[in-house]
Scaffold this active site. Sequence first.
Site, PDB file in Angstrom:
ATOM      1  N   LYS A  13      -2.968  -3.628 -17.217  1.00 36.73           N
ATOM      2  CA  LYS A  13      -4.397  -3.778 -17.533  1.00 36.73           C
ATOM      3  C   LYS A  13      -5.259  -3.105 -16.457  1.00 36.73           C
ATOM      4  O   LYS A  13      -6.162  -2.333 -16.762  1.00 36.73           O
ATOM      5  CB  LYS A  13      -4.772  -5.269 -17.645  1.00 36.73           C
ATOM      6  CG  LYS A  13      -3.938  -6.055 -18.640  1.00 36.73           C
ATOM      7  CD  LYS A  13      -4.329  -7.522 -18.713  1.00 36.73           C
ATOM      8  CE  LYS A  13      -4.133  -8.312 -17.442  1.00 36.73           C
ATOM      9  NZ  LYS A  13      -2.707  -8.510 -17.044  1.00 36.73           N
ATOM     10  N   ARG A  88      -8.436 -16.423 -20.099  1.00 39.19           N
ATOM     11  CA  ARG A  88      -7.005 -16.674 -19.974  1.00 39.19           C
ATOM     12  C   ARG A  88      -6.604 -17.994 -20.626  1.00 39.19           C
ATOM     13  O   ARG A  88      -5.428 -18.351 -20.615  1.00 39.19           O
ATOM     14  CB  ARG A  88      -6.669 -16.778 -18.488  1.00 39.19           C
ATOM     15  CG  ARG A  88      -6.538 -15.410 -17.815  1.00 39.19           C
ATOM     16  CD  ARG A  88      -5.271 -15.291 -17.290  1.00 39.19           C
ATOM     17  NE  ARG A  88      -4.622 -14.840 -16.198  1.00 39.19           N
ATOM     18  CZ  ARG A  88      -4.858 -13.863 -15.364  1.00 39.19           C
ATOM     19  NH1 ARG A  88      -5.951 -13.198 -15.375  1.00 39.19           N
ATOM     20  NH2 ARG A  88      -3.983 -13.537 -14.479  1.00 39.19           N
ATOM     21  N   ARG A 127       4.789  -2.720  -7.296  1.00 42.61           N
ATOM     22  CA  ARG A 127       3.340  -2.449  -7.221  1.00 42.61           C
ATOM     23  C   ARG A 127       2.838  -2.452  -5.778  1.00 42.61           C
ATOM     24  O   ARG A 127       3.124  -3.360  -5.000  1.00 42.61           O
ATOM     25  CB  ARG A 127       2.559  -3.502  -8.013  1.00 42.61           C
ATOM     26  CG  ARG A 127       1.057  -3.362  -7.781  1.00 42.61           C
ATOM     27  CD  ARG A 127       0.212  -4.100  -8.751  1.00 42.61           C
ATOM     28  NE  ARG A 127       0.507  -5.513  -8.842  1.00 42.61           N
ATOM     29  CZ  ARG A 127      -0.037  -6.316  -9.739  1.00 42.61           C
ATOM     30  NH1 ARG A 127      -0.899  -5.834 -10.624  1.00 42.61           N
ATOM     31  NH2 ARG A 127       0.265  -7.582  -9.768  1.00 42.61           N
ATOM     32  N   ARG A 155       0.738  -7.235  -3.084  1.00 39.41           N
ATOM     33  CA  ARG A 155       0.034  -8.502  -3.313  1.00 39.41           C
ATOM     34  C   ARG A 155       0.902  -9.713  -2.968  1.00 39.41           C
ATOM     35  O   ARG A 155       2.087  -9.735  -3.292  1.00 39.41           O
ATOM     36  CB  ARG A 155      -0.426  -8.578  -4.772  1.00 39.41           C
ATOM     37  CG  ARG A 155      -1.899  -8.279  -4.922  1.00 39.41           C
ATOM     38  CD  ARG A 155      -2.304  -8.099  -6.338  1.00 39.41           C
ATOM     39  NE  ARG A 155      -1.992  -9.228  -7.201  1.00 39.41           N
ATOM     40  CZ  ARG A 155      -2.326  -9.288  -8.489  1.00 39.41           C
ATOM     41  NH1 ARG A 155      -2.985  -8.280  -9.027  1.00 39.41           N
ATOM     42  NH2 ARG A 155      -2.009 -10.328  -9.219  1.00 39.41           N
ATOM     43  N   ARG A 166       3.674 -17.300 -13.039  1.00 41.81           N
ATOM     44  CA  ARG A 166       2.569 -16.567 -13.703  1.00 41.81           C
ATOM     45  C   ARG A 166       2.926 -16.272 -15.158  1.00 41.81           C
ATOM     46  O   ARG A 166       2.072 -16.363 -16.044  1.00 41.81           O
ATOM     47  CB  ARG A 166       2.261 -15.266 -12.935  1.00 41.81           C
ATOM     48  CG  ARG A 166       1.532 -15.522 -11.629  1.00 41.81           C
ATOM     49  CD  ARG A 166       1.621 -14.350 -10.666  1.00 41.81           C
ATOM     50  NE  ARG A 166       0.968 -13.158 -11.137  1.00 41.81           N
ATOM     51  CZ  ARG A 166       1.178 -11.949 -10.611  1.00 41.81           C
ATOM     52  NH1 ARG A 166       2.031 -11.792  -9.617  1.00 41.81           N
ATOM     53  NH2 ARG A 166       0.525 -10.906 -11.082  1.00 41.81           N
TER      54      ARG A 166
HETATM   55  P1  AP5 Z   1      -1.227  -3.318 -13.159  1.00 43.96           P
HETATM   56  O1  AP5 Z   1      -2.104  -2.345 -13.873  1.00 43.96           O
HETATM   57  O2  AP5 Z   1      -1.564  -3.665 -11.749  1.00 43.96           O
HETATM   58  O3  AP5 Z   1      -0.997  -4.620 -14.048  1.00 43.96           O
HETATM   59  P2  AP5 Z   1      -2.018  -5.769 -14.495  1.00 43.96           P
HETATM   60  O4  AP5 Z   1      -1.824  -5.984 -15.962  1.00 43.96           O
HETATM   61  O5  AP5 Z   1      -3.406  -5.472 -14.022  1.00 43.96           O
HETATM   62  O6  AP5 Z   1      -1.355  -6.981 -13.726  1.00 43.96           O
HETATM   63  P3  AP5 Z   1      -1.907  -8.108 -12.750  1.00 43.96           P
HETATM   64  O7  AP5 Z   1      -0.683  -8.634 -12.040  1.00 43.96           O
HETATM   65  O8  AP5 Z   1      -3.040  -7.635 -11.903  1.00 43.96           O
HETATM   66  O9  AP5 Z   1      -2.380  -9.144 -13.744  1.00 43.96           O
HETATM   67  P4  AP5 Z   1      -2.446 -10.638 -13.545  1.00 43.96           P
HETATM   68  O10 AP5 Z   1      -3.049 -10.963 -14.819  1.00 43.96           O
HETATM   69  O11 AP5 Z   1      -1.225 -11.387 -13.207  1.00 43.96           O
HETATM   70  O12 AP5 Z   1      -3.234 -10.801 -12.166  1.00 43.96           O
HETATM   71  P5  AP5 Z   1      -4.748 -11.113 -11.864  1.00 43.96           P
HETATM   72  O13 AP5 Z   1      -5.130 -10.355 -10.670  1.00 43.96           O
HETATM   73  O14 AP5 Z   1      -5.584 -11.019 -13.089  1.00 43.96           O
HETATM   74  O15 AP5 Z   1       0.274  -2.710 -13.210  1.00 43.96           O
HETATM   75  C1  AP5 Z   1       1.348  -3.359 -12.554  1.00 43.96           C
HETATM   76  C2  AP5 Z   1       2.263  -2.294 -11.914  1.00 43.96           C
HETATM   77  O16 AP5 Z   1       2.860  -1.500 -12.956  1.00 43.96           O
HETATM   78  C3  AP5 Z   1       1.534  -1.298 -10.995  1.00 43.96           C
HETATM   79  O17 AP5 Z   1       2.362  -0.994  -9.915  1.00 43.96           O
HETATM   80  C4  AP5 Z   1       1.352  -0.039 -11.873  1.00 43.96           C
HETATM   81  O18 AP5 Z   1       1.361   1.143 -11.095  1.00 43.96           O
HETATM   82  C5  AP5 Z   1       2.557  -0.121 -12.790  1.00 43.96           C
HETATM   83  N1  AP5 Z   1       2.289   0.409 -14.125  1.00 43.96           N
HETATM   84  C6  AP5 Z   1       1.160   0.218 -14.883  1.00 43.96           C
HETATM   85  N2  AP5 Z   1       1.290   0.837 -16.073  1.00 43.96           N
HETATM   86  C7  AP5 Z   1       2.546   1.406 -16.073  1.00 43.96           C
HETATM   87  C8  AP5 Z   1       3.280   2.170 -17.018  1.00 43.96           C
HETATM   88  N3  AP5 Z   1       2.768   2.490 -18.220  1.00 43.96           N
HETATM   89  N4  AP5 Z   1       4.541   2.580 -16.690  1.00 43.96           N
HETATM   90  C9  AP5 Z   1       5.073   2.250 -15.486  1.00 43.96           C
HETATM   91  N5  AP5 Z   1       4.423   1.540 -14.548  1.00 43.96           N
HETATM   92  C10 AP5 Z   1       3.175   1.129 -14.838  1.00 43.96           C
HETATM   93  O19 AP5 Z   1      -4.675 -12.682 -11.517  1.00 43.96           O
HETATM   94  C11 AP5 Z   1      -4.096 -13.158 -10.306  1.00 43.96           C
HETATM   95  C12 AP5 Z   1      -4.292 -14.669 -10.209  1.00 43.96           C
HETATM   96  O20 AP5 Z   1      -5.709 -14.989 -10.205  1.00 43.96           O
HETATM   97  C13 AP5 Z   1      -3.725 -15.504 -11.354  1.00 43.96           C
HETATM   98  O21 AP5 Z   1      -2.349 -15.790 -11.170  1.00 43.96           O
HETATM   99  C14 AP5 Z   1      -4.605 -16.766 -11.293  1.00 43.96           C
HETATM  100  O22 AP5 Z   1      -4.196 -17.620 -10.242  1.00 43.96           O
HETATM  101  C15 AP5 Z   1      -5.963 -16.196 -10.952  1.00 43.96           C
HETATM  102  N6  AP5 Z   1      -6.798 -15.864 -12.127  1.00 43.96           N
HETATM  103  C16 AP5 Z   1      -7.245 -14.624 -12.487  1.00 43.96           C
HETATM  104  N7  AP5 Z   1      -7.998 -14.691 -13.593  1.00 43.96           N
HETATM  105  C17 AP5 Z   1      -8.035 -15.981 -13.963  1.00 43.96           C
HETATM  106  C18 AP5 Z   1      -8.645 -16.687 -15.051  1.00 43.96           C
HETATM  107  N8  AP5 Z   1      -9.348 -16.046 -16.001  1.00 43.96           N
HETATM  108  N9  AP5 Z   1      -8.476 -18.026 -15.122  1.00 43.96           N
HETATM  109  C19 AP5 Z   1      -7.779 -18.697 -14.188  1.00 43.96           C
HETATM  110  N10 AP5 Z   1      -7.157 -18.086 -13.138  1.00 43.96           N
HETATM  111  C20 AP5 Z   1      -7.291 -16.751 -13.034  1.00 43.96           C
END
Ligand code: AP5
Length: 219
Positions: A13, A88, A127, A155, A166
């Site tokens: 994403k 979420r 990542r 991270r 997660r």
């Molecule tokens: P990347 O693009 O970084 O993936 P992402 O989908 O953004 O994953 P996140 O881990 O950031 O999502 P998340 O939802 O767990 O974390 P968030 O920060 O929102 O890609 C991942 C890797 O793959 C990278 O290395 C990239 O280079 C590679 N890649 C990408 N596309 C590729 C492809 N096509 N082919 C190969 N490689 C590829 O949340 C973190 C924490 O915050 C949560 O656990 C929770 O505690 C809290 N939180 C956040 N939002 C909320 C909410 N709304 N409600 C409650 N808690 C929340």
Amino acid sequence: MNIVLLGPPGAGKGTQAESMTHALGIPQVSTGDIIRATITERTPLGTEFRAFADAGSLVPDCLIERLVDERLARADCRGGFMLDGFPRTVAQAEWLGSMLARHGRPLTHVVLFDVDDAIILERIAGRVSDPATGQIYHVSFDPPPPGIASRLIHRQDDNAEVLIRRLQEYHEKTAPLVPYYERLGLLRRIDAFGRVTDVTRRVFAAIGVDAPAQTWQPG
Ligand code: AP5
């Protein structure tokens, strides 16, 4: 356009949001980034967030909703926005729907990144990101340019144990948003497996916009 990017951790994403925000001229609003920035500020709220994020659990709806409300009220979101990682839970989705309806700017698309858990493990393990630019890389699939290795960060929550939690949170609390947004006619499902540029093309096709000729790179 008022877009939600929906999908499991590591689905890509954030990676796609970078080129989308540049091509569409709308800001990426990542609740994960907002939470990590709040943690860095070392405020009482940041300390509270850290306990949830480090454990891989979702932070309470009421705390995150307030921050999203403030962020979407800013001037740069007036022409549209892209929510990454929010909503979420069904409760967050209901809150968002009511809030946007009150302001007369409903969601236009919810893009679901469909990818297997096995692929996610590989993506998360490799990542890294550049704190200077915010750019996300993968040590094998999207390697960083030479000369910046020393400043790249991994991270805190990107480890096998926390990732399992997660993924559980995603399947239990976030996956119900798929039928929720399907019912509202907003869901656009894309295959998030494959090269980054191929996924970019699918995302743009899903929102009915021509994909940029080249993936945007910072600097
Ligand atoms: P990347 O693009 O970084 O993936 P992402 O989908 O953004 O994953 P996140 O881990 O950031 O999502 P998340 O939802 O767990 O974390 P968030 O920060 O929102 O890609 C991942 C890797 O793959 C990278 O290395 C990239 O280079 C590679 N890649 C990408 N596309 C590729 C492809 N096509 N082919 C190969 N490689 C590829 O949340 C973190 C924490 O915050 C949560 O656990 C929770 O505690 C809290 N939180 C956040 N939002 C909320 C909410 N709304 N409600 C409650 N808690 C929340």
